[in-house]
Design a protein around this motif. Sequence first.
Motif, PDB file in Angstrom:
ATOM      1  N   HIS A 168       1.143  -1.665   0.004  1.00 37.51           N
ATOM      2  CA  HIS A 168      -0.194  -0.057   0.264  1.00 37.51           C
ATOM      3  C   HIS A 168       0.745   1.420  -0.234  1.00 37.51           C
ATOM      4  CE1 HIS A 168      -3.946   2.974   2.313  1.00 37.51           C
ATOM      5  NE2 HIS A 168      -3.054   2.910   0.813  1.00 37.51           N
ATOM      6  N   PHE A 169       0.406   1.758  -0.981  1.00 43.43           N
ATOM      7  CA  PHE A 169       1.714   3.208  -1.235  1.00 43.43           C
ATOM      8  C   PHE A 169       1.076   4.248  -1.173  1.00 43.43           C
ATOM      9  CE2 PHE A 169       3.686  -0.030  -3.258  1.00 43.43           C
ATOM     10  CZ  PHE A 169       4.639  -0.001  -3.528  1.00 43.43           C
ATOM     11  N   LYS A 170       1.253   5.046  -0.394  1.00 42.15           N
ATOM     12  CA  LYS A 170       0.612   6.515  -0.040  1.00 42.15           C
ATOM     13  C   LYS A 170       1.537   7.930  -0.574  1.00 42.15           C
ATOM     14  CE  LYS A 170      -1.802   5.160   4.214  1.00 42.15           C
ATOM     15  NZ  LYS A 170      -2.297   5.653   5.467  1.00 42.15           N
ATOM     16  N   GLN A 171       0.648   9.207  -0.165  1.00 46.16           N
ATOM     17  CA  GLN A 171       1.615  10.378  -1.356  1.00 46.16           C
ATOM     18  C   GLN A 171       2.665  10.265  -1.367  1.00 46.16           C
ATOM     19  OE1 GLN A 171      -0.620  13.107  -2.245  1.00 46.16           O
ATOM     20  NE2 GLN A 171       0.910  14.667  -2.015  1.00 46.16           N
ATOM     21  N   ASN A 172       3.775  10.082  -0.134  1.00 46.31           N
ATOM     22  CA  ASN A 172       4.521  10.504   0.813  1.00 46.31           C
ATOM     23  C   ASN A 172       5.727   9.239  -0.114  1.00 46.31           C
ATOM     24  OD1 ASN A 172       4.243  12.555   1.910  1.00 46.31           O
ATOM     25  ND2 ASN A 172       4.119  11.732   3.769  1.00 46.31           N
ATOM     26  N   ASP A 173       4.755   8.090  -0.465  1.00 49.31           N
ATOM     27  CA  ASP A 173       5.817   7.116  -1.167  1.00 49.31           C
ATOM     28  C   ASP A 173       6.123   6.770  -2.750  1.00 49.31           C
ATOM     29  OD1 ASP A 173       5.682   5.533   1.772  1.00 49.31           O
ATOM     30  OD2 ASP A 173       3.475   5.173   1.221  1.00 49.31           O
ATOM     31  N   PHE A 174       5.594   8.003  -2.892  1.00 50.80           N
ATOM     32  CA  PHE A 174       5.994   8.317  -4.762  1.00 50.80           C
ATOM     33  C   PHE A 174       7.069   9.437  -4.795  1.00 50.80           C
ATOM     34  CE2 PHE A 174       1.715   6.547  -4.879  1.00 50.80           C
ATOM     35  CZ  PHE A 174       1.291   6.529  -5.916  1.00 50.80           C
ATOM     36  N   SER A 175       7.514   8.730  -5.457  1.00 54.96           N
ATOM     37  CA  SER A 175       8.970   9.943  -5.689  1.00 54.96           C
ATOM     38  C   SER A 175       8.598  11.481  -6.935  1.00 54.96           C
ATOM     39  CB  SER A 175       9.816   9.196  -7.101  1.00 54.96           C
ATOM     40  OG  SER A 175      10.424   8.044  -6.256  1.00 54.96           O
ATOM     41  N   ASP A 176       9.167  12.529  -6.087  1.00 53.12           N
ATOM     42  CA  ASP A 176       8.762  14.285  -6.453  1.00 53.12           C
ATOM     43  C   ASP A 176       9.725  13.759  -7.625  1.00 53.12           C
ATOM     44  OD1 ASP A 176       8.138  15.775  -7.180  1.00 53.12           O
ATOM     45  OD2 ASP A 176       7.580  16.591  -5.140  1.00 53.12           O
ATOM     46  N   LEU A 177       9.393  13.699  -9.125  1.00 50.38           N
ATOM     47  CA  LEU A 177      10.835  14.422  -9.722  1.00 50.38           C
ATOM     48  C   LEU A 177      10.061  15.611 -10.840  1.00 50.38           C
ATOM     49  CD1 LEU A 177      10.317  10.329 -11.442  1.00 50.38           C
ATOM     50  CD2 LEU A 177      11.986  11.697  -9.368  1.00 50.38           C
ATOM     51  N   SER A 178      10.862  16.495 -11.612  1.00 52.46           N
ATOM     52  CA  SER A 178      10.901  16.884 -12.387  1.00 52.46           C
ATOM     53  C   SER A 178      10.008  16.308 -13.962  1.00 52.46           C
ATOM     54  CB  SER A 178      12.192  17.777 -13.229  1.00 52.46           C
ATOM     55  OG  SER A 178      12.264  18.550 -14.152  1.00 52.46           O
TER      56      SER A 178
END
Length: 633
Positions: free
Chosen positions: A105-115
């Motif tokens: 289970h992945f929440k928003q903080n688990d996603f990579s923030d990329l250009s």
Amino acid sequence: MSKFYLSIVLMLISCWATAAQDLPRPYFAIPPDLHQDANSITQLEDIAIDIRNINKMLVSKKKIVTILNKSGYRHIGAIAHYDNSRKIKKIEAKVYDEHGMEIEHFKQNDFSDLSAVEGGTLFSDSRKLALRYFPENFPVTVVFEVVSDLDNTAFIEPFLPYKDYYNSVVESKYSIKIRRGATLHTKLMNIDERFEHELNDDSFTITASNLKAIVPESHSPSLIEFVPQVITALDVFSYEGEKGDASSWRNFGNWMEDALFDDINDIDSETKAEIKQLVAPYTTHREKAKVLYQYMQSKTRYISVQVGIGGWKPMRASEVDELGYGDCKALTNYTKSLFEVAGIPAYYTILHSSPIKRDISSDIVSMQGNHAILAVPDGEDMIWLECTSQDTPFGFIGKNASDRDVLIVTPEGGKIVHTKKYTTQENELLTTGLVRLNEEGAIKAEVALISRGVQYGQRSGIDKQTSEIQDEYYKSYWDYIDNITIDKMAFEENKEEVFFKETIAFKALDYARKAGEEIILPLNVLNRSTYAPDRYKNRQRQLKLSLGFMDKDEVEIILPESMSIQFLPERAQVETPYGKYTSEVEKVSDHKLIYRRTFSIEPGTYGPEAYKEYRSFRKKVKRFDDQKIILTQ
């Protein structure tokens, strides 16, 4: 199957049936016919677009995709873009095993923030959240959900159930609801009986089910040309706070002129004086445009800049003049501004830039395209200028921009026009050479290759690479020759007549091989076609030949005094609707031959049944290009 296992299966199917909107199907509950040719199976894609007014849009997406193998990983698609006008309100992903049991289970903080843009971009506020999940075991199912709040209504995501090959779809749903303030326009393409859709004054819905995976076929239309899709747009929209008019292409062009271009064509007095001095010796618009185009190329370079009205408003011309860089929008506007100083009319032009031809859809007015170039009226024709390259000749646009519908922004508004189409004869490669064979079967070759048209665009530029890359390039070009060594390379680019000349010298050991008392010499040394199209038992799609070209070869072959000619191939000729081929060898003397060859492909689109004939034609070309001379010593 044991009673225990059967009971578990029935229980899981029962659980899925009672909560189908929330849980993915177990792997074994997916219809078996959707497994065929699939690397992934989209169980559900549900896109709901709520246009609350022309300034606000809420987009909710849910995607359930079962990944069957490593090749299907790219179909997860768990990516959400955001910027100053697009906010992510909710994003999460869950992963299930083949039995439908949750394992991650992945929440928003688990996603990579990329250009969200390429590395060569100098400024941009575009970013994305991406799920970087690499499953080790298959099948595995990913449920991805995202809700985005947008302040712009200029771009509405299309209905596109097929996004790639080797992906089947159990169910795809798409809906748009308009609260107030605008009228929805739709363009349906390749929609058949598998789809149910309904259009009302304030809504549009479409659903599809059981879409089998598509397998690519050689020389067919690109995927986007034949898959089902629906493009939607509003007649009145909001773009970064600017109210836009898409009721017609004319009005849309006028809006672009007022909202995007009105205040950005400023050029300082010093540059204006320089421009006027540059064009003073010339009388025609074409002559002046050419001088100013070369001036622009000499003082600017391309850097992506994606800020200002969502990345669509160009930088001011004065900024480009001062800084010396810009993206396609900025450099096109800068060039247009220079032309205005000299009194030369020119039109900002928007297009889809791609090696695969793609038109601006003329029958639905909307923000389309990914690139900008400049159009300069020249009598009944247009001069098309690519403004992002420091090397492109004046008036040359190449494969990525030619032969397609584009939008030009004129003083009278927007207009859809067609860019230059390069003919088969214009896309020419002329190969001339001298090949000397020695008594050991080695050859030395001196070659000149002169390319024009699209072939010029494909070949020019190698002169700017390192010697190592150049050496590798030519060894790959003549990959049918073993033991090849590149000795010399020289290049000449003529931007006035727009051709590129490559002068190459190479040698190769054991090119001619002994077979008993005979020596076998392959006749076509310098431009041999080794390609044969794939065979299909049941060709499904049209034959599409996008690019026409013509190759002309003339090669002098010198044989050793100790060798005698025993056999020369007869003249070969093939004519089809898809292309033509001729080759012949002339015996000038006992030790001198002239080999001549022409090979052309004609662009066109034909029915699926034509593919077999085209394949036969290419196989004949391959066979004739592989003909041999028999010598004795």
